[in-house]
Design a protein around this motif. Structure first.
Motif, PDB file in Angstrom:
ATOM      1  N   PHE A  86      -9.950  63.618  13.710  1.00 54.00           N
ATOM      2  CA  PHE A  86      -8.942  62.573  13.487  1.00 54.00           C
ATOM      3  C   PHE A  86      -8.638  62.392  12.007  1.00 54.00           C
ATOM      4  CE2 PHE A  86     -10.285  60.585  17.725  1.00 54.00           C
ATOM      5  CZ  PHE A  86      -9.148  61.037  18.369  1.00 54.00           C
ATOM      6  N   GLU A  87      -9.692  62.380  11.172  1.00 51.87           N
ATOM      7  CA  GLU A  87      -9.472  62.136   9.750  1.00 51.87           C
ATOM      8  C   GLU A  87      -8.739  63.303   9.080  1.00 51.87           C
ATOM      9  OE1 GLU A  87     -11.747  59.437   7.044  1.00 51.87           O
ATOM     10  OE2 GLU A  87     -12.793  61.333   6.672  1.00 51.87           O
ATOM     11  N   ALA A  88      -9.113  64.529   9.451  1.00 49.63           N
ATOM     12  CA  ALA A  88      -8.445  65.689   8.863  1.00 49.63           C
ATOM     13  C   ALA A  88      -6.958  65.691   9.212  1.00 49.63           C
ATOM     14  CB  ALA A  88      -9.109  66.977   9.342  1.00 49.63           C
ATOM     15  N   LYS A  89      -6.638  65.405  10.468  1.00 53.42           N
ATOM     16  CA  LYS A  89      -5.236  65.378  10.897  1.00 53.42           C
ATOM     17  C   LYS A  89      -4.499  64.178  10.307  1.00 53.42           C
ATOM     18  CE  LYS A  89      -5.325  69.097  13.351  1.00 53.42           C
ATOM     19  NZ  LYS A  89      -4.560  70.283  12.898  1.00 53.42           N
ATOM     20  N   ALA A  90      -5.221  63.059  10.149  1.00 58.86           N
ATOM     21  CA  ALA A  90      -4.595  61.862   9.586  1.00 58.86           C
ATOM     22  C   ALA A  90      -4.124  62.111   8.160  1.00 58.86           C
ATOM     23  CB  ALA A  90      -5.581  60.688   9.615  1.00 58.86           C
ATOM     24  N   LEU A  91      -4.969  62.762   7.361  1.00 61.13           N
ATOM     25  CA  LEU A  91      -4.639  62.997   5.962  1.00 61.13           C
ATOM     26  C   LEU A  91      -3.540  64.041   5.786  1.00 61.13           C
ATOM     27  CD1 LEU A  91      -8.215  62.855   4.409  1.00 61.13           C
ATOM     28  CD2 LEU A  91      -6.389  61.160   4.205  1.00 61.13           C
ATOM     29  N   ASN A 149       2.245  63.447   0.098  1.00 58.08           N
ATOM     30  CA  ASN A 149       3.413  63.247   0.940  1.00 58.08           C
ATOM     31  C   ASN A 149       2.985  62.724   2.301  1.00 58.08           C
ATOM     32  OD1 ASN A 149       5.298  64.238  -0.959  1.00 58.08           O
ATOM     33  ND2 ASN A 149       4.773  66.339  -0.412  1.00 58.08           N
ATOM     34  N   ALA A 150       3.642  61.657   2.741  1.00 60.29           N
ATOM     35  CA  ALA A 150       3.348  61.086   4.059  1.00 60.29           C
ATOM     36  C   ALA A 150       4.460  61.509   5.007  1.00 60.29           C
ATOM     37  CB  ALA A 150       3.259  59.559   3.968  1.00 60.29           C
ATOM     38  N   THR A 151       4.261  62.638   5.683  1.00 69.37           N
ATOM     39  CA  THR A 151       5.306  63.192   6.546  1.00 69.37           C
ATOM     40  C   THR A 151       5.498  62.380   7.821  1.00 69.37           C
ATOM     41  OG1 THR A 151       3.668  64.673   7.542  1.00 69.37           O
ATOM     42  CG2 THR A 151       4.937  65.530   5.677  1.00 69.37           C
ATOM     43  N   ASN A 152       4.411  61.774   8.324  1.00 65.87           N
ATOM     44  CA  ASN A 152       4.492  60.962   9.537  1.00 65.87           C
ATOM     45  C   ASN A 152       3.453  59.842   9.440  1.00 65.87           C
ATOM     46  OD1 ASN A 152       4.686  59.895  12.117  1.00 65.87           O
ATOM     47  ND2 ASN A 152       4.879  61.901  13.104  1.00 65.87           N
ATOM     48  N   PRO A 153       3.747  58.795   8.643  1.00 65.41           N
ATOM     49  CA  PRO A 153       2.776  57.728   8.393  1.00 65.41           C
ATOM     50  C   PRO A 153       2.267  57.038   9.657  1.00 65.41           C
ATOM     51  CG  PRO A 153       4.619  57.563   6.886  1.00 65.41           C
ATOM     52  CD  PRO A 153       5.002  58.575   7.922  1.00 65.41           C
ATOM     53  N   THR A 158      -2.360  55.974  12.741  1.00 67.07           N
ATOM     54  CA  THR A 158      -2.949  55.822  14.073  1.00 67.07           C
ATOM     55  C   THR A 158      -4.180  56.711  14.220  1.00 67.07           C
ATOM     56  OG1 THR A 158      -0.786  55.324  15.051  1.00 67.07           O
ATOM     57  CG2 THR A 158      -2.533  56.017  16.554  1.00 67.07           C
ATOM     58  N   LEU A 159      -4.083  57.942  13.735  1.00 69.30           N
ATOM     59  CA  LEU A 159      -5.222  58.866  13.796  1.00 69.30           C
ATOM     60  C   LEU A 159      -6.374  58.378  12.924  1.00 69.30           C
ATOM     61  CD1 LEU A 159      -3.315  62.281  13.637  1.00 69.30           C
ATOM     62  CD2 LEU A 159      -4.511  61.325  15.615  1.00 69.30           C
ATOM     63  N   GLU A 160      -6.067  57.802  11.768  1.00 69.54           N
ATOM     64  CA  GLU A 160      -7.109  57.267  10.883  1.00 69.54           C
ATOM     65  C   GLU A 160      -7.805  56.075  11.538  1.00 69.54           C
ATOM     66  OE1 GLU A 160      -9.621  57.172   7.676  1.00 69.54           O
ATOM     67  OE2 GLU A 160      -8.117  58.681   8.178  1.00 69.54           O
ATOM     68  N   PHE A 161      -7.035  55.248  12.240  1.00 63.17           N
ATOM     69  CA  PHE A 161      -7.635  54.125  12.963  1.00 63.17           C
ATOM     70  C   PHE A 161      -8.567  54.637  14.060  1.00 63.17           C
ATOM     71  CE2 PHE A 161      -7.537  51.224  16.635  1.00 63.17           C
ATOM     72  CZ  PHE A 161      -8.164  50.121  16.053  1.00 63.17           C
ATOM     73  N   LEU A 162      -8.161  55.706  14.760  1.00 56.98           N
ATOM     74  CA  LEU A 162      -9.023  56.290  15.793  1.00 56.98           C
ATOM     75  C   LEU A 162     -10.307  56.850  15.162  1.00 56.98           C
ATOM     76  CD1 LEU A 162      -6.378  58.136  18.008  1.00 56.98           C
ATOM     77  CD2 LEU A 162      -7.635  56.045  18.561  1.00 56.98           C
ATOM     78  N   ALA A 163     -10.186  57.380  13.942  1.00 54.32           N
ATOM     79  CA  ALA A 163     -11.380  57.851  13.225  1.00 54.32           C
ATOM     80  C   ALA A 163     -12.323  56.689  12.943  1.00 54.32           C
ATOM     81  CB  ALA A 163     -10.975  58.535  11.921  1.00 54.32           C
ATOM     82  N   MET A 164     -11.776  55.531  12.603  1.00 54.41           N
ATOM     83  CA  MET A 164     -12.606  54.353  12.345  1.00 54.41           C
ATOM     84  C   MET A 164     -13.272  53.847  13.622  1.00 54.41           C
ATOM     85  SD  MET A 164     -12.509  54.041   9.186  1.00 54.41           S
ATOM     86  CE  MET A 164     -12.263  55.838   9.135  1.00 54.41           C
ATOM     87  N   VAL A 165     -12.568  53.958  14.746  1.00 50.21           N
ATOM     88  CA  VAL A 165     -13.169  53.589  16.037  1.00 50.21           C
ATOM     89  C   VAL A 165     -14.355  54.511  16.326  1.00 50.21           C
ATOM     90  CG1 VAL A 165     -12.795  53.485  18.532  1.00 50.21           C
ATOM     91  CG2 VAL A 165     -11.034  52.627  16.971  1.00 50.21           C
ATOM     92  N   CYS A 166     -14.167  55.795  16.035  1.00 59.03           N
ATOM     93  CA  CYS A 166     -15.265  56.762  16.207  1.00 59.03           C
ATOM     94  C   CYS A 166     -16.427  56.432  15.270  1.00 59.03           C
ATOM     95  CB  CYS A 166     -14.769  58.182  15.930  1.00 59.03           C
ATOM     96  SG  CYS A 166     -13.627  58.826  17.166  1.00 59.03           S
TER      97      CYS A 166
END
Length: 299
Positions: A86-91, A149-153, A158-166
């Motif tokens: 999740f974190e790798a994809k989020a960044l 660059n934030a191509t899809n913030p 959302t993916l970073e939040f899922l990483a935090m849930v994990c």
């Protein structure tokens, strides 16, 4: 008046873990460029696993219940497996500043989960300290100069939040297992499972994405595996064996502070006044959350 002593050993381990984890941003930035995120994570887990080969015979003597196996599976699935994906994809989709804001939500998420799952008492001091630390972390993230660059913030956040849930799920599971297993074993099992899990991702990345392994990237990967994974997770698991999960995760808000300091020292980035103020707020929140409970009574 009864005063609960502060566990300075656990606090020292947590602060050390946060400094080590903060340094991982510099290491990842240096290694991911030529190698790719999945390859770096696999290499990180592989080198960490090699550090535990000597202890395998000792680990095989351990006895496990069905409940232990369940929690070990839950812990490793949450982190390192799903967390790093999740974190790798989020960044890749959002900026580091926005990801930092989402990261600051983990302590409160963990505190709530610990209260529900582990029945830990969530004190007003922990809540107040966590809220202050979150405010400081968000402010620190917003004040940071970002060139990413934030191509899809929306997707990235959302993916970073899922990483935090994990991350919260990992902390709760590790806290439960720490009463039966040593921090050494818990850190080792994360490394072994992580190496096996990320191997196919690394092979796929190697075949589909052009990359080359440089000496610097290899050295940074070794650092991530030996120092960050072994040292960071080892210290954090040790602290969880001596401290409530809700209190321990408040220290995660120190990572942005240490990252700014390390970037100033190593990369020569300038410190702005607003970043210093935000860092002080984070430190204040962490201090409040760790203040011992004092109970007054009449004789």
């Amino acid at each position: 008046m009864i005063k609960k002593d502060i566990d300075w050993l656990a606090i020292g381990a947590l602060v050390t873990a946060m400094i080590v984890w903060a340094s991982s941003f510099i290491a990842l930035k240096s290694a991911i460029g030529p190698m790719g995120p999945m390859s770096v994570i696999f290499g990180r887990m592989l080198f960490a696993s090699l550090c535990f080969v000597y202890f395998i015979k000792q680990f095989l003597k351990l006895k496990f219940t069905k409940e232990d196996i369940k929690y070990i599976a839950i812990m490793t699935i949450f982190e390192p497996c799903m967390y790093f994906i999740f974190e790798a994809k989020a960044l890749q989709n959002t900026s580091a500043a926005q990801a930092g804001m989402i990261t600051s939500m983990m302590p409160l998420t963990t505190a709530v989960a610990a209260g529900i799952v582990l029945k830990e008492i969530i004190t007003k001091k922990v809540i107040l300290g966590s809220v202050l630390a979150v405010i400081g972390a968000v402010w620190l993230s917003l004040s940071a100069d970002s060139a990413e660059n934030a191509t899809n913030p929306l997707l990235g956040n959302t993916l970073e939040f899922l990483a935090m849930v994990c991350g919260a799920g990992y902390t709760i599971s590790s806290r439960y297992l720490s009463s039966r297993f040593s921090p050494l074993f818990l850190t080792a099992i994360q490394a072994f499972v992580g190496a096996i899990f990320f191997l196919p991702f690394a092979l796929w990345e190697h075949k589909t994405v052009g990359m080359h392994i440089t000496v610097d990237a290899a050295l940074w990967t070794v650092y991530l595996g030996v120092v960050v994974t072994l040292g960071g997770y080892g210290m954090f698991n040790f602290a969880l064996s001596r401290m409530e999960a809700a209190k321990a995760t408040v220290y995660i808000n120190l990572i942005p502070v240490f990252t700014v300091i390390l970037a100033f020292i190593i990369l020569g980035e300038k410190l702005k006044f607003v970043q210093i103020v935000a860092s002080v707020i984070i430190l204040t929140g962490v201090f409040i959350s760790q203040m011992p409970r004092v109970r007054f009574f009449r004789k």
